[in-house]
Design a protein around this motif. Structure first.
Motif: not given
Length: 126
Positions: A25-30, A35-39
């Motif tokens: 959900x956080x990934x889709x919101x932002x 994406x990997x770095x974000x996670x």
């Protein structure tokens, strides 16, 4: 017990499906470029939040104000407990320990305080 059941029990015991759902959900919101770095950053933030209490939230104050206003269609300054529970459920938050009775009135401040508390409880479980 077979390996599949054992694996499912392990995942549930450690709340891995919930964690993955919330990270998605956080990934889709932002929608970050990496994406990997974000996670990785989100997992680090969740770990650090146990000390700082600064969890990653999908909703900020303006989002919560807007949600409350949508629920308070008559502009009375409060919503009902069933509306509050419905809002919690729509955000994927638990309603099991809501302390209010159905006839109580939930003000904007109560709404925001309780929602943020529920988000913190959710992340703290990981």
């Amino acid at each position: 017990m077979d390996r599949e059941e054992e694996g499912c029990r392990y995942l549930e015991q450690h709340k891995i499906p919930d964690l993955l759902h919330n990270l998605s959900a956080l990934l889709l919101y932002h929608r970050p470029e990496k994406p990997r770095d974000f996670l990785i950053k989100m997992l680090e933030k969740i770990k650090l939040a146990r000390v700082t209490n600064d969890y990653p939230y999908l909703m900020n104050e303006s989002n919560l104000n807007a949600m409350f206003d949508m629920l308070d269609t008559a502009g009375q300054g409060y919503i009902t407990v069933p509306q509050f529970k419905g809002a919690l459920q729509s955000m994927g938050l638990s309603t099991e320990d809501v302390i209010y009775r159905d006839e109580d009135q939930i003000t904007l401040e109560m709404f925001k305080e309780n929602v943020m508390k529920k988000f913190a409880e959710m992340w703290a479980a990981f």
